[in-house]
Structures are given as C-alpha cells and as structure tokens.
Write an enzyme that holds these catalytic residues in place. Structure first.
Site, PDB file in Angstrom:
ATOM      1  N   SER A  55      11.687   3.972 -24.178  1.00  0.00           N
ATOM      2  CA  SER A  55      11.286   5.370 -24.379  1.00  0.00           C
ATOM      3  C   SER A  55       9.790   5.543 -24.224  1.00  0.00           C
ATOM      4  O   SER A  55       9.316   6.623 -23.884  1.00  0.00           O
ATOM      5  CB  SER A  55      11.648   5.823 -25.801  1.00  0.00           C
ATOM      6  OG  SER A  55      13.006   6.036 -25.910  1.00  0.00           O
ATOM      7  N   ASP A  76      13.451  15.912 -24.969  1.00  0.00           N
ATOM      8  CA  ASP A  76      13.390  15.006 -26.118  1.00  0.00           C
ATOM      9  C   ASP A  76      13.610  15.759 -27.438  1.00  0.00           C
ATOM     10  O   ASP A  76      14.315  16.761 -27.455  1.00  0.00           O
ATOM     11  CB  ASP A  76      12.014  14.291 -26.099  1.00  0.00           C
ATOM     12  CG  ASP A  76      12.110  12.861 -26.593  1.00  0.00           C
ATOM     13  OD1 ASP A  76      12.435  12.689 -27.769  1.00  0.00           O
ATOM     14  OD2 ASP A  76      11.877  11.925 -25.811  1.00  0.00           O
ATOM     15  N   HIS A 130       9.764  11.460 -31.992  1.00  0.00           N
ATOM     16  CA  HIS A 130       9.982  10.721 -30.747  1.00  0.00           C
ATOM     17  C   HIS A 130       9.356  11.447 -29.549  1.00  0.00           C
ATOM     18  O   HIS A 130       8.605  10.864 -28.764  1.00  0.00           O
ATOM     19  CB  HIS A 130      11.489  10.513 -30.557  1.00  0.00           C
ATOM     20  CG  HIS A 130      11.858   9.585 -29.454  1.00  0.00           C
ATOM     21  ND1 HIS A 130      12.118  10.027 -28.177  1.00  0.00           N
ATOM     22  CD2 HIS A 130      12.023   8.239 -29.416  1.00  0.00           C
ATOM     23  CE1 HIS A 130      12.430   8.988 -27.407  1.00  0.00           C
ATOM     24  NE2 HIS A 130      12.373   7.889 -28.145  1.00  0.00           N
TER      25      HIS A 130
END
Lengths: 79, 498
Positions: free
Chosen positions: B438, B233, B266
C-alpha cells in the site's frame, strides 16, 4: 436479501428509463443508482434473482457485491 | 473411472463469460455442456477424445460429479496431468479448481476456543510507555508462542499503557507492537518472561527512511505542471502537509462531499507519500490530489464503491489513479472501469498485496494495471522495530536492499518501490510509520507523476489509450533493475536519471 451489481456489458448507451422500469417490474430496490444506466447496486432477494437475470438478458451481468479490506501487514494469531 | 497413476482433482467448468451458456456462446461449447457432460452426471466416467493427429489421439477419462443447470456449471474430476490436454481439446470454457471455504469465525471467539483447548494459563503483563515514561494507550500488541502455527494472544493497551496476554507458555517466540501513529513499533524474538516494559521511540519526520534513501524528497522542488492523482482509499486528511483539491465519498448513505479520511489513516498516509509538503515530503508535492473514499469506518469497501470511485476519477480527468487495495479474486466490474480509465489515458497503479509472498492480488494482477511490489533497505529503521522482522531474501545487487517478507510476488509484477518503515502523514496533523505494498504503490505513483510532469508533450496528448500507452513507454525508460529478479521487482524501480 443481498446486494448485487447490475452492469451493462453491451455497446452503446442503455436507456435509463427502461432500466429503471425493468427493475421496478422485478420489484427490486436500487441502493445506489449513481452509475446508471451502466451500473447499479441493487438489493435482490433469492426469489427475485432469476427473474432479474431473465429480464436483463445477455447484455447485462448481475454479480454479488464483494468487499475489500483496508490492507495492512500486522501479524495476527489464528485458529 | 479408469485408473490413472496421477493425482486427480475436481474442477468447475463454466462458459467463458457467464455462468450459463447464452446466445453468444460457441455452439460447440453449448453442446459439450448440455449434450455430452449433462447426461453423464453421477455416472461412470466419460471418455473424451483429445484434439490432435489421429495417431497421437488419446482418451481423457472425465467423471462428471455434479451440475448446476443443463447449460451451466459442471463439477468434474480429471487427472491433473491431463488437465492441459483437456484445456486445449475443449477450449471456450473457464476451468476453475474446486475450492473449499471455512466457516467465518469472529477472531476473538477463535482465540477463546484455542485458549480452552490448550488450557493456557501463563500471563504476559505488558507496559507500554514513551521514552519519558508516560503510558501509551491503544497500542495493538500480538505475542506468539508458536509463530508458525500463529498461536498466541493479542490486544490493545489500556489508559495506563497496560495489557495482559494469556499464552500457552512463558517462552515467547515473537512479539510485535504496532502503534497507530506518532511512534515506531517494537519487535522482539525468543525470550522468556511473565512481564515486559516497552519504551516506544517517537517518529522524527526528518528521519531518512527507505523512501527518502532512494528519493531525496526534502530537496525536491514542488511540481508546477498540472497533474492530477486520484487516491481510492479511506479518504485523505485533514493534515497541514496535504492539499486535497477534490474528490467524492463513494460510500452509500454517507455525505458525498466528505472525502476526508474515515479515521483509519490509510488513505492519508498514501496521499502523503505522493504529495506531502511541510513536515514530511512526498515524491510529487504540487500535484493535485483527488480523494475517493470507498472504505466506511472500520468496515470493508464494496466493489461497487470502487467502481464508482473509478468512474468519478475518469470524469474528473485524473492522470494517475492509486489503488492501494486488493483481494485474491478478480472482479469483472472493477476490471471494466480500469479498462475504461486506460482508454481515457489514465494509468491505474495497484498494490501487489501483503499475503507473505502470495500471488499478486486483484486488481494489481489485471493486465491493464501497473502492479507494485514492496522492497525495503536495511538500516533505514531503528533497531528492535517491527521492520527488523520484515527483512527477508532475495537481496538486491546492493545487499542492503530486500523484498519485504509480506509482499506478494509473481509474473504480473511491473515495478517495485519502497514499502518498509515509511514515514508519512496521518489525520489531524500526526505522522505514522506504515509498511505495505500500500505504501510502495504511492511511492511508484509519486515518482511516475514527477517524471511525467517533466514531459508535457505526453500529458498534452488526447485522452485516449494512446496517451496511457505513451505514459507507460516513457516511464519504462526510467526504470532500473535492483537485481531482485522479475518475479519480485518486475522491471525494477522508477528512479531519476543519474
């Protein structure tokens, strides 16, 4: 110039020295060789592309680098 | 070309593995491309005989529009109805529908062009504050006067919490307010205004969001068994609730040892869903988190970086890999490393993608990936937040449950998990709300890790495909359908035994 990924598709272990020498002969620079001898990120000009393909033959693939975005769910305006 | 009643389409024919035939190509395929189709380029349609009994044999008219090389790709036109016949009669070819790509435009330019064309003159003046009235800067806001056509304007609030949008009308169909962290978002529909003041509600880390509705994580003990989860990520941390045990920055020309978050948050949010412990609680606190950073700051990740991350995760002997990323097109390089991971006894969980019920993205749609869709639950987020706009049918057996409007769906879906209004960690000890497959993906990963940690016999198996097979088989006994249907939830959601 564009980035391409050279990846070994055959079985067994390719000779890293041969891979590097072949790339050198093709005049191609290695951007990231951390996955050698199985794969490498290369900087290849349009003129060199066919030459690299020919030199590495069927056990290898040469594909353009692709990009992935950080996913999100935000709504956006568009044209 | 012979007239056909059905619609015709253009298709690209390619050998199975390469763009040209090779020594390994079936000689019949090579002959078909070079001796049958190549001479027919730009001529009248050729008539190709279908395979099958002589009595039922028929002719398929195929017009060869273009060719890249004698032994390479051909662009052909044929009837959509006869496509299946063609596929069975001429196997050994990849058949790809011709696509057309638009010129990529910078987003801001396209909005400006739109503004000129529609002569937009109405202003919407926005002020964003917290509940104490303090201005909140850097908040992304988008307002639509026509949501269907996505006509509207967007921007970020300034230091005074203000933003002025230029719109075609003062009648706003929808407005979305997306804070990066600290606050819940805001959503309002169908109103008329030239100014609007918005008060953002601060996140309470103890709030019962959709994740904690299904999984009572604050009450769960830490996992003591050794289990390693790789997060591919934006990087992970720093955050007081997270421990990162190792990893690699896979981005070229960056410090390989800097695998903390690139600032976008994220990866830190994803990791928190798996293993946070402190302010918020993940599903598998106690597992080792390995961070593989593939996203440069505010730039896209190269497929090569992802390949590199997978290779490193295999070398590091991760047990599960979380890939909350995807694109529409498949990638042979990434597929080969997911296969290698599976053969090393590692499961790769991938997000279905967020294209508003589009088809399952790659790599989730790869056969050896575990594909995860996102679901939500009503009343697990405050009123007037962005999440209220995500509620959409189908609803589950329990009518409060729904599949998120953004979630991609399809036959490749294996699991569903909570991915709407999820509270988790954000770099520098902050908390954020995020929505997406996600977030659903690490929810499934976290639960899978917790369940597998309770089965040391499987985890002790030699690192080979049989280990991955057994992990999947064991997990499949812990999945319960929520009643959405297989296209939306796959087999269902990973849940604790009751």
């Amino acid at each position: 110039m564009a980035n391409y990924i050279l990846q070994y598709k055959g079985s067994g272990m390719p000779d890293p020295q041969v891979v590097k020498e072949t790339l050198h002969i093709c005049g191609v620079s290695i951007i990231d060789g951390s996955l050698l001898p199985h794969a490498a990120l290369l900087d290849v000009s349009d003129g060199e592309l066919e030459n690299v393909r020919c030199k590495f033959e069927a056990d290898w693939s040469l594909t353009p680098e692709k990009k992935y975005k950080v996913p999100d769910t935000k709504k956006r305006t568009k044209e | 070309m012979a007239k056909s009643k059905s619609k015709t389409g253009n298709y690209i024919l390619l050998p199975v593995t390469e763009t040209q035939t090779t020594a390994d190509t079936n000689p019949k395929v090579k002959n078909f491309l070079t001796a049958v189709l190549e001479p027919a380029v730009s001529r009248e349609a050729v008539s190709l005989k279908t395979r099958g009994p002589e009595k039922s044999a028929k002719k398929i008219p195929v017009k060869v529009i273009d060719s890249i090389q004698d032994n390479g790709a051909k662009l052909v036109q044929l009837s959509q109805e006869e496509l299946a016949d063609f596929r069975f009669s001429y196997p050994g070819l990849r058949i790809i529908k011709e696509k057309f790509y638009k010129k990529a435009q910078v987003y801001r330019e396209s909005i400006q062009q739109k503004a000129k064309k529609t002569k937009t003159t109405k202003k919407l003046d926005l002020t964003v504050t917290d509940t104490d009235g303090n201005p909140v800067a850097g908040i992304y806001i988008v307002a639509f006067t026509d949501f269907e056509s996505r006509t509207g304007d967007s921007g970020n609030t300034n230091a005074k919490g203000k933003l002025s949008l230029t719109l075609a009308s003062k009648n706003i169909e929808r407005i979305y307010v997306y804070p990066e962290h600290t606050y819940w978002g805001y959503y309002k529909t169908k109103f008329s205004a030239t100014s609007l003041s918005i008060k953002l509600q601060k996140i309470d880390p103890g709030y019962t969001d959709s994740l904690r509705h299904f999984y009572d994580t604050p009450q769960w003990p830490k996992i003591t068994q050794k289990l390693r989860v790789g997060i591919i990520d934006t990087g992970v941390g720093p955050h007081k609730d997270l421990v990162v045990s190792g990893g690699l920055n896979c981005v070229a020309n960056e410090d390989p040892t800097d695998f903390k978050d690139n600032g976008e948050g994220h990866g830190t949010h994803v990791a928190g869903i798996v293993s946070a412990y402190g302010g918020v609680y993940g599903l598998a606190a106690g597992v080792e988190i390995y961070s593989y950073r593939v996203f440069p700051k505010e730039a896209d990740a190269s497929n090569f970086y992802i390949m590199k991350a997978l290779a490193q995760a295999i070398q590091d002997e991760c047990d599960i890999i979380n890939m909350s990323l995807g694109e529409s097109e498949t990638d042979e390089g990434i597929s080969s490393y997911i296969k290698q991971a599976y053969n090393a006894g590692i499961l790769c969980f991938c997000a279905n993608g967020n294209d508003d019920r589009g088809t399952v993205s790659f790599p989730a749609n790869y056969s050896l990936s575990v594909a995860v869709s996102a679901m939500g639950r009503k009343n697990t987020f405050p009123k007037n937040t962005v999440q209220t706009g995500i509620v959409k049918s189908p609803y589950g057996t329990d009518k409060a449950n729904f599949i998120a409007d953004f979630s991609n769906i399809g036959a490749e879906t294996d699991l569903t998990a909570p991915g709407v209004g999820i509270i988790s960690t954000f770099p520098d000890d902050l908390y954020a709300i995020m929505d997406g497959t996600s977030m659903a993906c690490p929810a499934a990963v976290g639960m899978a890790a917790r369940l597998l940690a309770g089965n040391p016999e499987i985890m002790a198996l030699p690192r080979a495909s049989a280990r991955a097979d057994e992990m999947l088989k064991y997990l499949s006994t812990k999945i319960q359908s929520l009643g959405f249907g297989a296209n939306y939830e796959g087999k269902g959601m990973l849940l604790e035994d009751k």
